[in-house]
Write a protein that holds these residues in place. Structure first.
Motif, PDB file in Angstrom:
ATOM      1  N   ALA A  85      59.130 -30.951 -34.954  1.00 58.79           N
ATOM      2  CA  ALA A  85      58.746 -30.346 -33.654  1.00 58.79           C
ATOM      3  C   ALA A  85      58.014 -31.464 -32.895  1.00 58.79           C
ATOM      4  O   ALA A  85      58.345 -31.572 -31.686  1.00 58.79           O
ATOM      5  CB  ALA A  85      57.855 -29.041 -34.048  1.00 58.79           C
ATOM      6  N   GLN A  86      57.075 -32.523 -33.483  1.00 57.60           N
ATOM      7  CA  GLN A  86      56.312 -33.001 -33.008  1.00 57.60           C
ATOM      8  C   GLN A  86      57.368 -34.138 -32.445  1.00 57.60           C
ATOM      9  O   GLN A  86      57.228 -34.781 -31.434  1.00 57.60           O
ATOM     10  CB  GLN A  86      55.297 -33.787 -33.850  1.00 57.60           C
ATOM     11  N   LYS A  87      58.321 -34.512 -33.090  1.00 57.68           N
ATOM     12  CA  LYS A  87      59.262 -35.339 -32.576  1.00 57.68           C
ATOM     13  C   LYS A  87      60.125 -35.006 -31.277  1.00 57.68           C
ATOM     14  O   LYS A  87      60.337 -35.737 -30.408  1.00 57.68           O
ATOM     15  CB  LYS A  87      60.353 -35.743 -33.717  1.00 57.68           C
TER      16      LYS A  87
ATOM     17  N   VAL B 296      56.825 -23.047 -34.547  1.00 58.46           N
ATOM     18  CA  VAL B 296      57.600 -23.526 -35.960  1.00 58.46           C
ATOM     19  C   VAL B 296      57.034 -22.428 -36.998  1.00 58.46           C
ATOM     20  O   VAL B 296      56.013 -22.071 -37.304  1.00 58.46           O
ATOM     21  CB  VAL B 296      56.943 -24.664 -36.501  1.00 58.46           C
ATOM     22  N   SER B 297      58.134 -21.655 -37.726  1.00 60.15           N
ATOM     23  CA  SER B 297      58.106 -21.051 -38.769  1.00 60.15           C
ATOM     24  C   SER B 297      58.871 -21.432 -39.997  1.00 60.15           C
ATOM     25  O   SER B 297      59.211 -22.652 -40.013  1.00 60.15           O
ATOM     26  CB  SER B 297      58.616 -19.537 -38.323  1.00 60.15           C
ATOM     27  N   ASP B 298      58.953 -20.549 -41.103  1.00 56.47           N
ATOM     28  CA  ASP B 298      59.393 -21.262 -42.207  1.00 56.47           C
ATOM     29  C   ASP B 298      60.840 -21.428 -41.880  1.00 56.47           C
ATOM     30  O   ASP B 298      61.424 -22.148 -42.972  1.00 56.47           O
ATOM     31  CB  ASP B 298      59.079 -20.314 -43.469  1.00 56.47           C
ATOM     32  N   SER B 299      61.603 -20.689 -41.264  1.00 56.76           N
ATOM     33  CA  SER B 299      63.119 -20.783 -41.449  1.00 56.76           C
ATOM     34  C   SER B 299      63.608 -21.141 -39.815  1.00 56.76           C
ATOM     35  O   SER B 299      64.998 -21.324 -39.794  1.00 56.76           O
ATOM     36  CB  SER B 299      63.521 -19.349 -41.901  1.00 56.76           C
TER      37      SER B 299
ATOM     38  N   GLY C  70      47.450 -24.424 -34.239  1.00 59.31           N
ATOM     39  CA  GLY C  70      48.097 -23.682 -35.312  1.00 59.31           C
ATOM     40  C   GLY C  70      49.589 -24.277 -35.393  1.00 59.31           C
ATOM     41  O   GLY C  70      49.947 -25.698 -35.607  1.00 59.31           O
ATOM     42  N   ASP C  71      50.469 -23.291 -35.545  1.00 55.96           N
ATOM     43  CA  ASP C  71      52.041 -23.774 -35.407  1.00 55.96           C
ATOM     44  C   ASP C  71      52.758 -23.765 -34.197  1.00 55.96           C
ATOM     45  O   ASP C  71      53.895 -23.590 -34.225  1.00 55.96           O
ATOM     46  CB  ASP C  71      52.430 -22.751 -36.519  1.00 55.96           C
ATOM     47  N   VAL C  72      51.903 -23.755 -33.153  1.00 55.49           N
ATOM     48  CA  VAL C  72      52.522 -23.567 -32.027  1.00 55.49           C
ATOM     49  C   VAL C  72      52.235 -24.929 -31.102  1.00 55.49           C
ATOM     50  O   VAL C  72      50.906 -25.361 -31.045  1.00 55.49           O
ATOM     51  CB  VAL C  72      51.907 -22.544 -31.049  1.00 55.49           C
TER      52      VAL C  72
END
Length: 94
Positions: A21-23, A56-59, A40-42
């Motif tokens: 996601a960072q990429k 970003v989630s697990d899937s 967090g994950d956002v």
């Protein structure tokens, strides 16, 4: 309300998914001169006329982009480029 919504499935471990996601964010930030930061994950990103978030989630990874008036005409092109980047980064190892 978001003008562009893209969801890309992945099978990456969470840490690698966040790195992916960072990429994507780095590439988008460079191309469109945006600032981005994690909550967090956002990953939230913004510049004049464009804002959004990459979750970003697990899937899967889900991106929502809101475009200002001047950018709305370019929505199909932006969506196509972002979808291709996400597929390349998240789908490559899926």
């Amino acid at each position: 309300m978001a003008d562009i919504r893209i969801t890309q499935a992945h099978k990456l471990p969470h840490k690698k998914a966040k790195a992916a996601a960072q990429k994507v964010a780095d590439q988008i930030a460079e191309e469109y001169e945006m600032n981005a930061e994690w909550e967090g994950d956002v990953l939230k990103f913004k510049r004049s006329g464009v804002s959004g978030k990459l979750t970003v989630s697990d899937s899967e990874a889900h991106i929502e982009i809101s475009l200002g008036f001047l950018f709305k005409a370019f929505a199909p092109t932006i969506e196509q480029k972002v979808a291709a980047k996400m597929k390349k980064v998240f789908g490559a190892k899926a």
